[in-house]
Scaffold this motif. Structure first.
Motif, PDB file in Angstrom:
ATOM      1  N   ASN A   1      35.482  30.302  37.295  1.00 45.11           N
ATOM      2  CA  ASN A   1      34.215  30.929  36.956  1.00 45.11           C
ATOM      3  C   ASN A   1      34.036  32.149  37.852  1.00 45.11           C
ATOM      4  O   ASN A   1      33.739  32.031  39.037  1.00 45.11           O
ATOM      5  N   TYR A   2      34.254  33.299  37.265  1.00 46.02           N
ATOM      6  CA  TYR A   2      34.294  34.501  38.102  1.00 46.02           C
ATOM      7  C   TYR A   2      32.919  35.013  38.501  1.00 46.02           C
ATOM      8  O   TYR A   2      32.817  35.787  39.451  1.00 46.02           O
ATOM      9  N   GLU A   3      31.902  34.582  37.799  1.00 43.00           N
ATOM     10  CA  GLU A   3      30.556  34.945  38.263  1.00 43.00           C
ATOM     11  C   GLU A   3      30.238  34.199  39.545  1.00 43.00           C
ATOM     12  O   GLU A   3      29.752  34.768  40.519  1.00 43.00           O
ATOM     13  N   ILE A   4      30.537  32.907  39.543  1.00 40.48           N
ATOM     14  CA  ILE A   4      30.319  32.125  40.763  1.00 40.48           C
ATOM     15  C   ILE A   4      31.193  32.667  41.892  1.00 40.48           C
ATOM     16  O   ILE A   4      30.747  32.853  43.019  1.00 40.48           O
ATOM     17  N   GLU A   5      32.442  32.944  41.575  1.00 41.33           N
ATOM     18  CA  GLU A   5      33.340  33.430  42.629  1.00 41.33           C
ATOM     19  C   GLU A   5      32.833  34.754  43.208  1.00 41.33           C
ATOM     20  O   GLU A   5      32.960  34.997  44.402  1.00 41.33           O
ATOM     21  N   HIS A   6      32.262  35.579  42.357  1.00 42.07           N
ATOM     22  CA  HIS A   6      31.744  36.852  42.864  1.00 42.07           C
ATOM     23  C   HIS A   6      30.569  36.626  43.799  1.00 42.07           C
ATOM     24  O   HIS A   6      30.452  37.279  44.849  1.00 42.07           O
ATOM     25  N   ARG A   7      29.704  35.683  43.434  1.00 37.19           N
ATOM     26  CA  ARG A   7      28.560  35.382  44.312  1.00 37.19           C
ATOM     27  C   ARG A   7      29.051  34.831  45.655  1.00 37.19           C
ATOM     28  O   ARG A   7      28.574  35.222  46.713  1.00 37.19           O
ATOM     29  N   ILE A   8      30.024  33.931  45.577  1.00 36.84           N
ATOM     30  CA  ILE A   8      30.578  33.368  46.821  1.00 36.84           C
ATOM     31  C   ILE A   8      31.178  34.489  47.674  1.00 36.84           C
ATOM     32  O   ILE A   8      30.922  34.601  48.869  1.00 36.84           O
ATOM     33  N   ARG A   9      31.950  35.322  47.010  1.00 38.36           N
ATOM     34  CA  ARG A   9      32.624  36.397  47.744  1.00 38.36           C
ATOM     35  C   ARG A   9      31.625  37.360  48.374  1.00 38.36           C
ATOM     36  O   ARG A   9      31.824  37.860  49.471  1.00 38.36           O
ATOM     37  N   SER A  10      30.505  37.578  47.680  1.00 36.04           N
ATOM     38  CA  SER A  10      29.486  38.475  48.235  1.00 36.04           C
ATOM     39  C   SER A  10      28.917  37.893  49.533  1.00 36.04           C
ATOM     40  O   SER A  10      28.694  38.614  50.508  1.00 36.04           O
ATOM     41  N   TYR A  11      28.718  36.585  49.550  1.00 32.63           N
ATOM     42  CA  TYR A  11      28.246  35.932  50.786  1.00 32.63           C
ATOM     43  C   TYR A  11      29.302  36.029  51.891  1.00 32.63           C
ATOM     44  O   TYR A  11      28.987  36.286  53.047  1.00 32.63           O
TER      45      TYR A  11
ATOM     46  N   GLY B   1      32.518  48.538  49.811  1.00 31.44           N
ATOM     47  CA  GLY B   1      31.149  48.018  49.875  1.00 31.44           C
ATOM     48  C   GLY B   1      30.331  48.562  51.026  1.00 31.44           C
ATOM     49  O   GLY B   1      29.129  48.350  51.084  1.00 31.44           O
ATOM     50  N   MET B   2      30.985  49.264  51.960  1.00 30.37           N
ATOM     51  CA  MET B   2      30.242  49.747  53.124  1.00 30.37           C
ATOM     52  C   MET B   2      29.465  51.027  52.806  1.00 30.37           C
ATOM     53  O   MET B   2      28.698  51.512  53.631  1.00 30.37           O
ATOM     54  N   GLY B   3      29.686  51.560  51.619  1.00 32.35           N
ATOM     55  CA  GLY B   3      28.946  52.739  51.222  1.00 32.35           C
ATOM     56  C   GLY B   3      29.289  53.936  52.082  1.00 32.35           C
ATOM     57  O   GLY B   3      30.350  53.999  52.707  1.00 32.35           O
TER      58      GLY B   3
ATOM     59  N   ASP C   1      23.723  42.048  45.834  1.00 32.58           N
ATOM     60  CA  ASP C   1      22.651  41.193  45.336  1.00 32.58           C
ATOM     61  C   ASP C   1      22.420  39.991  46.256  1.00 32.58           C
ATOM     62  O   ASP C   1      22.439  38.842  45.817  1.00 32.58           O
ATOM     63  N   LEU C   2      22.228  40.279  47.533  1.00 29.20           N
ATOM     64  CA  LEU C   2      22.112  39.195  48.519  1.00 29.20           C
ATOM     65  C   LEU C   2      20.648  38.853  48.769  1.00 29.20           C
ATOM     66  O   LEU C   2      19.803  39.762  48.812  1.00 29.20           O
TER      67      LEU C   2
END
Lengths: 79, 901
Positions: B85-95, B404-406, B434-435
């Motif tokens: 589930n890549y949506e979940i994985e993306h959320r995990i990775r963002s954390y 991601g560091m902009g 989206d944290l």
């Protein structure tokens, strides 16, 4: 304005990527008769346009015999 | 870009000017096009191969080009659908991303200068995540995959462990604060976090070379039926900048030759090194592709992310591919530091390219991602790599440093060292990923965790459970094996008898033979040589235990039929690395840590030319210590004057100074066979029976002399191990000296004792000192102990204990630089006695042992002179006696200092 991170989450719909055959046709400017360089050279000497021939080899490859047969038929038709 | 450049020219028809017969060219190309179209690309490939082979056969020199286009190796329409589930994985990775940044920022909040790196993991987060979620099986019990994590990405691994409950918030706050305990090391260090990290990787280049030898050692374990390693993989993560270290690429040819299909390199190509671009004027991915493919590797390029696919779909003329190839790495870096408008203007620069993105907004263009940030592309690459047979695989993943560091770090030259981010950058990071962090809380840099009943936490746990547990987990010990008692080495303990001369190298080889025949340990021994077996008289082992070769022996060896022929076999035991010390050291580390990585105690014995051991591969030796290696390193042909003839580059007079710097390396410079036996047996006790994380460095000699039986006495063995024992007491006398020595030079001290007695009436006590290093360590510990416990009964250092009851000045002579024996100076009894050290400081040179020992002033005459001088300095004899010795022995007082010539 910050853009949301865009790592693709849902599996992207796979578009049709042009195959080598399509690319070859595009890059080389169209669908070429299927014949070996030697047959091409032979046809050139005789002034034969390979586009007018039907090949009898595998995958409809045009052979020497096809070129000869074609020349014979043209000559015969002119008699 | 020039049309003649073979790498960049995607035009199929060469410029007319260089073509002698365009008509003929056209016919060949038309014929090929027709084959591609009518029969297929495979047939076209076959024909091209045939043409090239024909060319080769007729002697045309056709240079080989090992690169492909600057696109993904796996086309979008052939990529497997990634499970998960890549949506979940993306959320995990963002954390994970956030926590990895937060821990570095928190560690540096108070200007403590602790440092840390944000940008490396930022570029690698997806590379790791796909592995953690879908591929890496836990090696906690020695049955899983071995993952060499890129050192600078350690915060990402901590962040993940924290979210899974493996690390506490307090530990996270102790990143780079280890001294008070419960800290997290800056980089992967098994010495500092022995239950967590398996492989130290941060000295650049050592990860890759160790991973290669680790993968091959897996095959060795399998072939020798010591461990079923089928299906296990070694994953090695490195940076593109890191590939400039010679160690990184130095062994890739071996990996190809040995068909290590259990090895996967993932090179994070973020195009940047510490100071700037890796290859601003070129393309690091193309360069690495040809290097690896040329070395027999399977190369998978993951250059572009999914958003590019729709442009590839439109690119029937190859314009996009051509642009991708001609654009330079330095420019690619700049693109990602700007914006969509800049990208449109500078990358899509021709009418054809502009047309492709005409109806795209700048945001759409900016969204065009790189392959290393696309989990679907990475899954396809990892999956292909794990299934590939017969070759190692390298994945070249293009990423953005500081992703991601902009504006504060993304693709900036300064980003590697960056350990601070301003509030605005953090705020946009929070928005971007989206944290759930309120503006008011940003400054406090809170760690983020998913609740245990959340889908994210459950997903993470389920993924790891399905892969056998945690990746960051290290096994510390195995069930001990029985080790032979000292009596088993009886042949060495009783000496050779009068008139029988041999070397300590031979003594060691005999000890090794005994161990190879040992019921419990025999199979676990791993002799490693670097093409010097004959130098050390070990060639007899070729026939008896064989040289391991996965392919066996397909040829007839030139010495077939002779007694000790060159036998290679699939179940051979010797690792013969050729002239390759770094590789042999990496081999040794793999074997020396097998107790942890395979759960099988192995005992490697790597015999090298002592000058080319420590000095040449010291960084790997240091890593071996970090990794808690257990095994023997044997420095053969040691001693500056004992290895005669070979000269300056070969004569080792300082490896003991180097080995002394590694805290868990126990070093000895033995003189006699029984010393070797006592040291080896005790090494087995400590490393195998007691599972201590130490390793041994022994220098052995090629000089032949008589070996006496081990002296009688209860303490002799224990004192040998402490580094000093009484070899022979002189008679009672008014004038006495204490003579200390190690290795071959101890024999000179013995001869000096005779001269002192016969020529000058001075009695000498002889002390053999197999380890000045262990003596010094004991002294340091004693001194420290006493300093910390003032008033308590003082501990006494072994040196002090030995010498206190004796009389007369102390003279030490070794075949090493003075620093070696000088280590024990503070522990010579403080009773006004002189301590004089002779050593071989200076560059070696070629000559006989006698001449060299005279030159370096360590032979019997110089020892005698030193002893007489020390007695004179102490007022026990007149200085004229020492002067008389100079005359008597023909020593030249105006001889230049050996260090100056």
């Amino acid at each position: 304005m910050t853009m949301r991170d865009n790592e693709p989450t849902t599996a992207p719909a796979t578009p049709h990527i042009p195959s080598p055959a399509e690319m070859a046709a595009e890059v080389m400017g169209g669908h070429k008769p299927h014949a070996s360089p030697a047959v091409r050279s032979f046809a050139r000497e005789l002034g034969v346009d390979l586009a007018l021939l039907q090949g009898s080899g595998p995958h409809a490859r045009i052979t020497f015999a096809d070129v000869k047969r074609y020349v014979r038929s043209v000559v015969a038709s002119r008699r | 870009m020039s049309a003649t450049s073979p790498q960049s020219d995607t035009a199929l028809i060469p410029a007319i000017a260089t073509d002698a017969d365009p008509e003929e060219t056209r016919e060949w190309l038309d014929a090929l096009e027709a084959v591609i179209e009518k029969v297929g690309p495979e047939r076209a490939h076959y024909l091209i191969e045939q043409l090239i082979q024909m060319g080769h056969r007729t002697g045309i020199n056709i240079p080989y080009s090992a690169t492909t286009e600057y696109i993904n190796t796996i086309p979008a329409d052939q990529q497997p659908k990634a499970p998960g589930n890549y949506e979940i994985e993306h959320r995990i990775r963002s954390y994970v991303r956030w926590n990895a940044i937060a821990m570095v920022l928190r560690a540096n909040k108070d200007d403590s200068g602790l440092g840390g790196h944000i940008a490396s993991f930022a570029s690698a987060a997806t590379l790791f995540d796909v592995g953690f979620n879908h591929f890496w099986r836990s090696n906690a019990e020695g049955n899983g995959d071995m993952v060499y994590i890129q050192g600078h990405s350690a915060p990402g691994v901590y962040a993940r462990a924290f979210m899974l409950g493996g690390l506490t918030e307090q530990q996270m706050d102790n990143f780079r604060r280890e001294v008070d305990g419960n800290g997290l090391s800056s980089y992967p260090h098994p010495w500092l976090m022995p239950d967590f990290w398996q492989f130290p990787t941060v000295s650049m280049g050592l990860g890759p070379i160790q991973a290669i030898y680790q993968a091959r050692f897996m095959k060795y374990m399998q072939d020798r039926e010591l461990k079923n390693t089928e299906g296990r993989k070694v994953w090695c993560f490195c940076g593109d900048g890191e590939m400039d270290e010679p160690e990184s690429m130095g062994a890739i040819g071996m990996a190809g030759r040995e068909k290590l299909d259990n090895l996967i390199f993932v090179i994070n190509c973020n195009l940047q090194r510490l100071d700037g671009p890796v290859r601003g004027n070129g393309k690091i991915i193309q360069e690495l592709e040809s290097d690896f493919r040329g070395s027999g590797w399977n190369v998978i390029k993951v250059v572009w992310g999914s958003y590019w696919d729709q442009l590839f779909a439109k690119d029937k003329q190859g314009h996009l591919r051509q642009r991708m190839m001609e654009y330079l790495d330095g420019d690619y870096q700049t693109l990602r530091a700007r914006d969509g408008a800049y990208l449109r203007e500078h990358f899509f620069n021709t009418p054809e390219l502009q047309a492709m993105v005409a109806d795209w907004s700048d945001e759409d263009i900016w969204r065009l991602n790189r392959g290393g940030h696309d989990p679907h592309k990475l899954f396809a690459a990892y999956s292909a790599a794990t299934h590939h047979k017969g070759q190692p695989t390298v994945i070249l993943a293009k990423t953005i440093k500081g992703y991601g560091m902009g504006g504060s770090g993304e693709a900036q030259n300064i980003t590697h060292q960056q350990k601070k981010m301003d509030t605005a950058s953090l705020k946009s990071f929070i928005e971007r990923f989206d944290l759930p962090i309120a503006d008011a809380d940003i400054e406090s840099l809170p760690y983020l965790k998913f609740a245990e009943d959340s889908p994210e936490f459950k997903y993470m746990m389920e993924r790891r459970q399905s892969l056998g547990g945690f990746v960051a987990k290290r096994k510390r010990r195995v069930d001990p094996l029985p080790v032979p008692a000292l009596a088993a080495f009886d042949a060495l303990l009783k000496g050779g008898g009068a008139g029988r001369e041999f070397s300590t190298t031979m003594a060691f080889v005999r000890a090794l033979m005994l161990l190879l025949r040992d019921e419990a340990l025999g199979k676990r021994m791993v002799p490693i040589v670097v093409d010097e077996s004959r130098t050390f008289g070990m060639e007899g082992l070729f026939r008896t235990i064989g040289i391991w070769n996965q392919e066996g022996q397909k040829y007839t060896p030139v010495d077939a039929g002779e007694y000790s022929f060159y036998k290679e076999s699939k179940n051979g035991q010797i690792l013969q690395e050729g002239i390759n010390e770094a590789g042999a050291m990496a081999d040794w580390i793999a074997a020396a840590t097998a107790y942890s990585t395979h759960g099988v105690q192995m005992l490697p014995v790597y015999v090298f030319y002592s000058m080319f051991g420590m000095q040449r591969t010291m960084d790997l030796v240091w890593a071996a210590g970090d990794q808690r290696s257990r095994g023997f390193l044997i420095g053969g042909t040691s001693g500056r004057t004992t290895l005669n003839g070979e000269g300056l580059q070969h004569e080792d007079g300082h490896s003991h100074v180097l080995s002394a710097t590694v805290p868990n390396c126990i070093s000895y410079d033995p003189t006699f066979a029984y010393e070797v036996a006592v040291i080896v047996q005790d090494g087995l006790r400590r490393m195998v029976a007691e599972q201590q994380d130490v390793f041994y460095y022994l220098t052995v000699l090629n000089e032949n002399y008589e070996h006496p039986p081990m002296p009688e006495g209860n303490d002799v063995a224990a004192d040998i191990l402490k580094g000093m024992y009484s070899f022979r007491k002189g008679s009672e006398g008014k004038l006495k000296v204490q003579l200390l020595g190690s290795g071959a030079i101890f024999c000179e001290a013995m001869a000096a004792a005779e001269l002192l007695k016969n020529d000058w009436g001075v009695e000498a006590d002889l002390w053999s000192c197999p380890s000045f290093t262990e003596l010094a360590r004991d002294g340091h510990e004693t001194e420290r102990q006493n300093r910390l416990h003032p008033g308590a009964t003082p501990h006494v250092a072994h040196v002090t204990k030995c010498l206190a009851p004796t009389q007369g000045p102390v003279i030490a002579a070794t075949d090493y630089v003075r620093l070696f024996a000088d280590q024990i100076r503070p522990y010579i009894p403080h009773d006004g006695r002189r301590y004089v050290v002779l050593g071989t400081d200076g560059f070696g040179r070629s000559d006989t042992r006698e001449k060299l020992r005279h030159f370096f002033e360590v032979d019997r005459y110089w020892i005698t002179l030193a002893a007489l001088n020390a007695l004179a300095d102490g007022g026990e004899i007149p200085h004229s006696t020492a002067a008389a010795a100079i005359t008597k022995y023909g020593l030249d007082p105006n001889k230049p200092n050996p260090t100056t010539v």
